[in-house]
Design a protein around this motif. Structure first.
Motif, PDB file in Angstrom:
ATOM      1  N   UNK A   2      25.708  -1.106 -10.932  1.00 34.66           N
ATOM      2  CA  UNK A   2      25.153  -0.264 -11.963  1.00 34.66           C
ATOM      3  C   UNK A   2      25.841   0.621 -12.768  1.00 34.66           C
ATOM      4  N   UNK A   3      26.187   0.622 -13.908  1.00 35.96           N
ATOM      5  CA  UNK A   3      26.811   1.645 -14.518  1.00 35.96           C
ATOM      6  C   UNK A   3      25.854   3.065 -14.940  1.00 35.96           C
ATOM      7  N   UNK A   4      26.250   4.232 -14.167  1.00 39.21           N
ATOM      8  CA  UNK A   4      25.589   5.417 -13.979  1.00 39.21           C
ATOM      9  C   UNK A   4      26.648   6.305 -14.879  1.00 39.21           C
ATOM     10  N   UNK A   5      25.991   6.964 -15.896  1.00 38.78           N
ATOM     11  CA  UNK A   5      26.803   7.922 -16.700  1.00 38.78           C
ATOM     12  C   UNK A   5      26.432   9.416 -15.916  1.00 38.78           C
ATOM     13  N   UNK A   6      27.600   9.958 -15.215  1.00 41.80           N
ATOM     14  CA  UNK A   6      27.478  11.159 -14.303  1.00 41.80           C
ATOM     15  C   UNK A   6      27.290  12.320 -15.126  1.00 41.80           C
ATOM     16  N   UNK A   7      27.709  12.311 -16.555  1.00 42.36           N
ATOM     17  CA  UNK A   7      27.689  13.307 -17.224  1.00 42.36           C
ATOM     18  C   UNK A   7      26.193  13.872 -17.533  1.00 42.36           C
ATOM     19  N   UNK A   8      25.422  12.920 -17.526  1.00 36.51           N
ATOM     20  CA  UNK A   8      24.108  13.197 -18.086  1.00 36.51           C
ATOM     21  C   UNK A   8      23.070  13.590 -17.058  1.00 36.51           C
ATOM     22  N   UNK A   9      23.728  13.666 -15.626  1.00 34.92           N
ATOM     23  CA  UNK A   9      22.698  14.197 -14.640  1.00 34.92           C
ATOM     24  C   UNK A   9      22.671  15.924 -14.749  1.00 34.92           C
ATOM     25  N   UNK A  10      21.402  16.101 -14.476  1.00 35.22           N
ATOM     26  CA  UNK A  10      21.202  17.550 -14.682  1.00 35.22           C
ATOM     27  C   UNK A  10      21.396  18.121 -13.054  1.00 35.22           C
ATOM     28  N   UNK A  11      22.492  18.800 -12.826  1.00 28.48           N
ATOM     29  CA  UNK A  11      22.772  19.261 -11.591  1.00 28.48           C
ATOM     30  C   UNK A  11      22.024  20.337 -11.239  1.00 28.48           C
ATOM     31  N   UNK A  12      21.749  21.241 -12.021  1.00 26.30           N
ATOM     32  CA  UNK A  12      20.767  22.292 -11.596  1.00 26.30           C
ATOM     33  C   UNK A  12      19.550  21.994 -11.013  1.00 26.30           C
ATOM     34  N   UNK A  13      19.114  20.868 -11.348  1.00 27.40           N
ATOM     35  CA  UNK A  13      17.596  20.512 -10.791  1.00 27.40           C
ATOM     36  C   UNK A  13      17.770  19.988  -9.400  1.00 27.40           C
ATOM     37  N   UNK A  14      18.989  19.628  -8.963  1.00 29.28           N
ATOM     38  CA  UNK A  14      19.253  19.130  -7.817  1.00 29.28           C
ATOM     39  C   UNK A  14      19.783  20.054  -6.766  1.00 29.28           C
ATOM     40  N   UNK A  15      20.105  21.495  -7.382  1.00 30.85           N
ATOM     41  CA  UNK A  15      20.772  22.349  -6.438  1.00 30.85           C
ATOM     42  C   UNK A  15      19.667  23.521  -5.849  1.00 30.85           C
ATOM     43  N   UNK A  16      19.414  23.638  -4.855  1.00 32.64           N
ATOM     44  CA  UNK A  16      18.275  24.411  -4.290  1.00 32.64           C
ATOM     45  C   UNK A  16      18.632  25.994  -4.578  1.00 32.64           C
ATOM     46  N   UNK A  17      19.666  26.231  -4.752  1.00 34.82           N
ATOM     47  CA  UNK A  17      20.219  27.786  -5.130  1.00 34.82           C
ATOM     48  C   UNK A  17      20.041  28.173  -6.603  1.00 34.82           C
TER      49      UNK A  17
END
Length: 196
Positions: A2-17
């Motif tokens: 599958x094609x995933x556009x990694x630029x649209x992922x919200x990294x801050x929501x995944x980072x616990x800090x």
């Protein structure tokens, strides 16, 4: 695959800090004063002016720094900033070092906090001077004109009183304050989340 556009992922929501995963209000100290209104700041300003008129410049500066509306609304903060600038302008240049030693010196209780508060007001006063140099009504009336290579735009009101004189007063106080409390005050002011 599958094609995933990694630029649209919200990294801050995944980072616990990340700051979005905990409330920022927990970073503020619990000793903030209660919110101040502009009416309260104006009445405090009249008390401070009375101290200044009676010749107690050290008491006026101490009182204006101790009653800073850290938890107030923006209008109260503007009124208090005007009072601080008025107090600083009312103290002669020859008395600056003596007054600062009495208010923010090493042996004075609460002197470091007052020095940091004064540094915040100095920076806020300088910022308001540089941003308020041209009023919006004057901006709209400007039209392009041939200047022969010279600019007709003036950033500050230097030499004509007004803003340039106030900036000079604030810079003089900044120099004397750094001599007394050191450059650590600048770092503390830049990193403190409480604003004046």
């Amino acid at each position: 695959m599958s094609l995933i556009n990694y630029r649209t992922i919200d990294i801050d929501s995944l980072d616990p800090d990340s700051s979005i995963n905990f409330p920022l209000e927990t970073l503020l100290p619990g000793t903030l004063p209660p919110p101040t209104t502009s009416a309260t700041a104006a009445s405090t300003g009249s008390q401070i002016r009375q101290l200044l008129r009676s010749g107690d410049s050290e008491g006026a500066l101490r009182h204006v720094l101790d009653t800073a509306p850290l938890g107030g609304n923006e209008r109260a903060k503007e009124v208090h900033l005007a009072t601080v600038v008025e107090v600083l302008g009312g103290i002669r240049q020859g008395e600056m070092s003596r007054v600062l030693e009495g208010v923010c010196g090493d042996g004075v209780e609460g002197g470091v906090e007052r020095g940091d508060c004064l540094m915040k007001y100095l920076y806020k006063g300088m910022a308001s001077q540089s941003s308020g140099s041209v009023s919006p009504s004057k901006k709209s009336s400007l039209s392009p004109q041939s200047t022969g290579g010279f600019s007709q735009i003036h950033a500050r009101n230097l030499g004509e009183g007004g803003g340039g004189q106030q900036m000079s007063v604030l810079l003089s106080w900044h120099e004397k304050l750094v001599d007394i409390v050191g450059v650590g005050s600048i770092v503390r002011v830049m990193t403190d989340r409480r604003t004046v």
